[in-house]
Structure formats: C-alpha cells, structure tokens
Design a protein around this motif. Structure first.
Motif, short mmCIF file in Angstrom:
data_model
loop_
_atom_site.label_atom_id
_atom_site.label_comp_id
_atom_site.label_asym_id
_atom_site.label_seq_id
_atom_site.Cartn_x
_atom_site.Cartn_y
_atom_site.Cartn_z
N GLU A 111 53.01 13.05 31.04
CA GLU A 111 54.23 12.83 30.20
C GLU A 111 54.83 14.08 29.49
OE1 GLU A 111 53.04 9.86 27.79
OE2 GLU A 111 52.84 8.25 29.15
N ASN A 112 53.97 14.88 29.11
CA ASN A 112 54.49 16.07 28.27
C ASN A 112 54.52 17.45 29.38
OD1 ASN A 112 51.75 16.27 28.67
ND2 ASN A 112 51.17 17.40 26.74
N PHE A 113 54.82 17.11 30.67
CA PHE A 113 54.70 18.32 31.50
C PHE A 113 56.30 19.16 31.32
CE2 PHE A 113 56.09 20.06 35.75
CZ PHE A 113 55.31 21.13 35.91
N PRO A 114 55.99 20.44 30.89
CA PRO A 114 57.36 21.07 30.73
C PRO A 114 57.91 21.61 32.18
CG PRO A 114 55.27 22.62 30.56
CD PRO A 114 54.85 21.19 30.79
N TYR A 115 58.73 20.61 32.69
CA TYR A 115 59.39 20.93 33.83
C TYR A 115 60.58 22.12 33.59
CZ TYR A 115 62.27 20.09 38.17
OH TYR A 115 62.88 20.29 39.36
N ASP A 116 60.61 23.03 34.60
CA ASP A 116 61.24 24.29 34.39
C ASP A 116 62.70 24.12 35.24
OD1 ASP A 116 62.45 26.69 34.19
OD2 ASP A 116 60.80 27.87 34.05
N GLN A 117 63.73 23.29 34.69
CA GLN A 117 64.73 22.97 35.48
C GLN A 117 65.58 24.23 35.88
OE1 GLN A 117 66.02 19.80 36.16
NE2 GLN A 117 67.58 21.05 37.47
N ALA A 118 65.69 25.53 35.07
CA ALA A 118 66.17 26.55 35.46
C ALA A 118 65.54 27.21 36.99
CB ALA A 118 66.13 27.53 34.51
N PHE A 119 64.08 27.17 36.68
CA PHE A 119 63.32 27.60 37.95
C PHE A 119 63.52 26.88 39.01
CE2 PHE A 119 59.62 28.34 40.66
CZ PHE A 119 59.70 29.43 40.84
N ALA A 120 63.73 25.43 38.93
CA ALA A 120 64.00 24.70 40.13
C ALA A 120 65.35 25.04 40.62
CB ALA A 120 64.09 23.16 39.43
N GLN A 121 66.44 25.42 39.87
CA GLN A 121 67.71 25.49 40.41
C GLN A 121 67.57 27.10 41.00
OE1 GLN A 121 70.65 23.86 40.48
NE2 GLN A 121 71.24 25.40 41.69
N GLU A 122 67.00 27.97 40.78
CA GLU A 122 66.66 29.19 41.22
C GLU A 122 66.01 28.93 42.66
OE1 GLU A 122 64.91 33.82 40.55
OE2 GLU A 122 64.82 32.28 39.05
N ALA A 123 64.99 28.14 42.53
CA ALA A 123 64.33 27.88 43.76
C ALA A 123 65.06 27.21 44.90
CB ALA A 123 63.00 27.06 43.54
N GLY A 124 66.08 26.21 44.47
CA GLY A 124 67.04 25.60 45.38
C GLY A 124 67.84 26.55 45.73
N ASP A 125 68.25 27.74 45.41
CA ASP A 125 69.09 28.66 46.02
C ASP A 125 68.27 29.49 46.90
OD1 ASP A 125 71.27 27.95 44.02
OD2 ASP A 125 70.77 29.68 42.46
N TRP A 126 67.06 29.86 46.82
CA TRP A 126 66.24 30.05 47.80
C TRP A 126 66.16 29.15 48.96
CZ3 TRP A 126 61.53 31.36 44.02
CH2 TRP A 126 62.11 32.25 43.00
N PHE A 127 65.99 28.12 48.85
CA PHE A 127 65.89 27.19 49.70
C PHE A 127 67.29 27.26 50.86
CE2 PHE A 127 62.71 24.52 47.30
CZ PHE A 127 61.65 25.64 47.46
N LYS A 128 68.19 27.09 49.84
CA LYS A 128 69.57 27.14 50.52
C LYS A 128 69.53 28.34 51.38
CE LYS A 128 74.25 26.31 49.67
NZ LYS A 128 75.43 26.12 48.74
N GLU A 129 69.40 29.55 50.93
CA GLU A 129 69.37 30.86 51.64
C GLU A 129 68.50 30.86 52.78
OE1 GLU A 129 68.89 35.75 50.79
OE2 GLU A 129 68.44 34.06 49.20
N ALA A 130 67.49 30.10 52.78
CA ALA A 130 66.63 30.09 54.04
C ALA A 130 67.01 28.94 54.93
CB ALA A 130 65.21 29.74 53.49
N GLY A 131 68.00 28.23 54.61
CA GLY A 131 68.31 27.03 55.41
C GLY A 131 67.49 26.00 55.85
N LEU A 132 66.65 25.63 54.53
CA LEU A 132 65.66 24.65 54.62
C LEU A 132 66.48 22.97 54.64
CD1 LEU A 132 62.87 25.41 52.32
CD2 LEU A 132 62.80 25.88 54.66
N HIS A 133 65.84 22.38 55.64
CA HIS A 133 66.27 20.77 55.55
C HIS A 133 66.00 20.21 54.18
CE1 HIS A 133 66.72 16.61 56.69
NE2 HIS A 133 67.36 17.23 57.54
N PRO A 134 66.92 19.28 53.59
CA PRO A 134 66.60 18.66 52.45
C PRO A 134 65.22 18.08 52.13
CG PRO A 134 68.89 18.23 52.93
CD PRO A 134 68.30 19.20 54.20
N GLU A 135 64.62 17.36 53.39
CA GLU A 135 63.40 16.95 53.55
C GLU A 135 62.18 18.09 53.21
OE1 GLU A 135 62.61 14.43 56.46
OE2 GLU A 135 64.27 13.09 56.04
N ALA A 136 62.61 18.94 53.93
CA ALA A 136 61.34 20.14 53.82
C ALA A 136 61.66 20.92 52.42
CB ALA A 136 61.69 21.19 54.80
#
Length: 303
Positions: A111-136
């Motif tokens: 419940e108190n897990f500090p989810y890092d939204q900013a890092f998730a957004q940055e990782a999403g940019d990496w995934f997009k650059e790598a051309g990952l399928h949304p499921e992957a």
C-alpha cells in the motif's frame, strides 16, 4: 498479424455435373480450349480459382502481384544488421503507441509503495525507442515494479526489525542504569545523566563530537525526527560521567589557575586575561582543558 494472401475465391465444389468429371466444378470452354487440355488436378484448381480462360489467369496473377508488392519481406539469413534493423523498425512502427505506453499497476503492490511515475515515463520512452510491443512493455514494467516492491518490502522489514532491536536495547540500558543509580526521578540517576550530557556537549563544543561514534558502536540510537537519541549501552553513560568528573567538573579544575588561587580564568563572567595569556603561552594543553570546562571554544583562543 498480417492478412494472408489468398487467391480469388472460385466456384463451389460440386459432385457429378454431367460432364463425367468428379470433384471441383468443371467448365468446358466453347469449342474446346486450353482448360480442356489440362489434367484433372489442374482443371480442378482452375475451377476453384474461377479461371475459365487465360484472361482469368492473368487477372488473378496481376491481383496477386499487387498484393505481394505491399507485403513485408523478412530479411534472409545473409541479411546485414542494418537491413534487419530497418525491417524491425518498419514492423514495430505498426504497434508502437504514438502517445506513449499506458501501464497498468500490478495488484500485489504494498500500500505504501513509492511508485516512481517519472521513471516509469522515462522507461516508457526507452521502450518506445526500442520498438517494444505494448504487451512486452507491460511485462517489463511489471517485472521492474515487482523487483522494486521486493526491495522496498525488504528494506521496510529490516528497518522495523532494527528499530525494534534498538528499542529493546534502549530499554535494557535504562533498566541497567536504574539498577545502578536508582529510579529515573532519583538524584543518583539524574546526576549521572546530567554529567554524561554535559560531558558530551562540552566535548562537542571543543570539536570532539562523539555522538556519531557512539551511534556507530551501537551505544546510541540514530537521531529520530526530533533529533533526539536514546542510550542503548549503559557503558556510554558511565564513560561520559567519568570524563565529566575527571576533566570538566569544577573540582577537577582546582589548581589549574596561576598562583594556586583556583577558579577558571576563562570563565566569561570573571575572566583573568593575565592568567589566560600565561596559560596559553606556557601550558596550552591545560589552557584548552580549562577553556572547554568554561563552555567556550578553544579555537577562539587559537588552539
């Protein structure tokens, strides 16, 4: 993922049609033709594709050629890395989300897990650059978040255990001091604590801060949000009280003054500049001790 290239649908298969041929429909051309000269298997294929003459075959071929021209061609085994990368970029562009990935949160997070939204957004940019399928991309996101959650839970558990052990040690130290000096409101207990506190403060004023050292040795807890520390080893209190009685108490300073008159020439309320100068010049170690006992900083006197 991609449409299969199917030939044009032909007429439905039939049984005996009066022509003497079984299987797919048979359409003899008027006056004979090239179809009449085909084998039964080829004639059945021509019938299934609706080929009645050469014009039908050519039309079907042109349609097939048009569809093949827009189909993806997988690089061969001898293709270079650039050709393979170009092929993957072309394929991945068809599923990579233009507006970025939208990750779903795993249901088993603390419940108190500090989810890092900013890092998730940055990782999403990496995934997009790598051309990952949304499921992957979602699977990688879940693995990353799960690993962070494991480390967070382990840290929380370790911190809780450490705090519990420190609390138990502080209680044990308190009971040890009570057994030796009396109850907390007794003169013996209060004097011991006061001496230890004064010695610690005086040493800190002199540039010798032992709080961190005691904490590293486990004699003091780490400072809480209020900045206070608890004693976890009664030896620390006894040691500081001994230092106080040996070096910082007024009785311990008797005879330090010039001429045996007693007193402390470095006291702010009754300074003796002549004695100060004499001590600083001839006995700097004794001068430093008296300065600290007066609650002043030796650095102000060049020590």
């Amino acid at each position: 993922m991609y449409d299969a290239i199917d030939p044009a649908a032909g007429p439905e298969a039939g049984g005996q049609d009066g022509s003497g041929h079984d299987g797919m429909g048979y359409y003899p051309s008027e006056g004979g033709g090239f179809i009449d000269g085909l084998s039964d298997a080829d004639r059945d294929m021509a019938a299934s594709y609706g080929w009645r003459d050469t014009a039908g075959i050519l039309e079907s071929y042109r349609s097939l050629e048009d569809r093949l021209s827009g189909a993806l061609r997988v690089p061969g085994e001898d293709a270079g890395s650039e050709e393979q990368a170009a092929f993957y970029a072309d394929v991945s562009s068809r599923w990579t989300p233009k507006d970025g990935y939208r990750f779903k949160m795993p249901e088993t997070l603390p419940e108190n897990f500090p989810y890092d939204q900013a890092f998730a957004q940055e990782a999403g940019d990496w995934f997009k650059e790598a051309g990952l399928h949304p499921e992957a991309a979602q699977k990688l996101h879940d693995r990353w978040v799960g690993k962070m959650a494991e480390q967070f839970s382990a840290h929380e558990e370790a911190a809780f255990d450490a705090a519990q052990k420190q609390g138990e040690a502080a209680e044990a130290a308190h009971m040890s001091l009570v057994r030796e000096y009396g109850e907390p409101d007794s003169d013996g207990y209060q004097n011991a604590i006061a001496k230890a506190d004064r010695a610690l403060s005086t040493l800190k004023t002199a540039g010798v801060d032992l709080t961190g050292w005691f904490a590293e040795k486990g004699a003091l807890t780490t400072a809480g949000s209020d900045g206070l520390q608890q004693v976890t080893d009664p030896v620390a209190v006894k040691l500081l009280a001994f230092i106080h009685d040996s070096a910082f108490s007024e009785d311990g300073l008797n005879g330090f003054g010039a001429g045996g008159e007693g007193g402390n020439p470095f006291e702010t309320g009754n300074p003796d500049l002549r004695q100060q100068s004499d001590l600083l010049e001839n006995s700097p170690l004794r001068a430093r001790q008296m300065i600290v006992a007066a609650g002043r900083d030796p650095r102000l006197f060049g020590l």
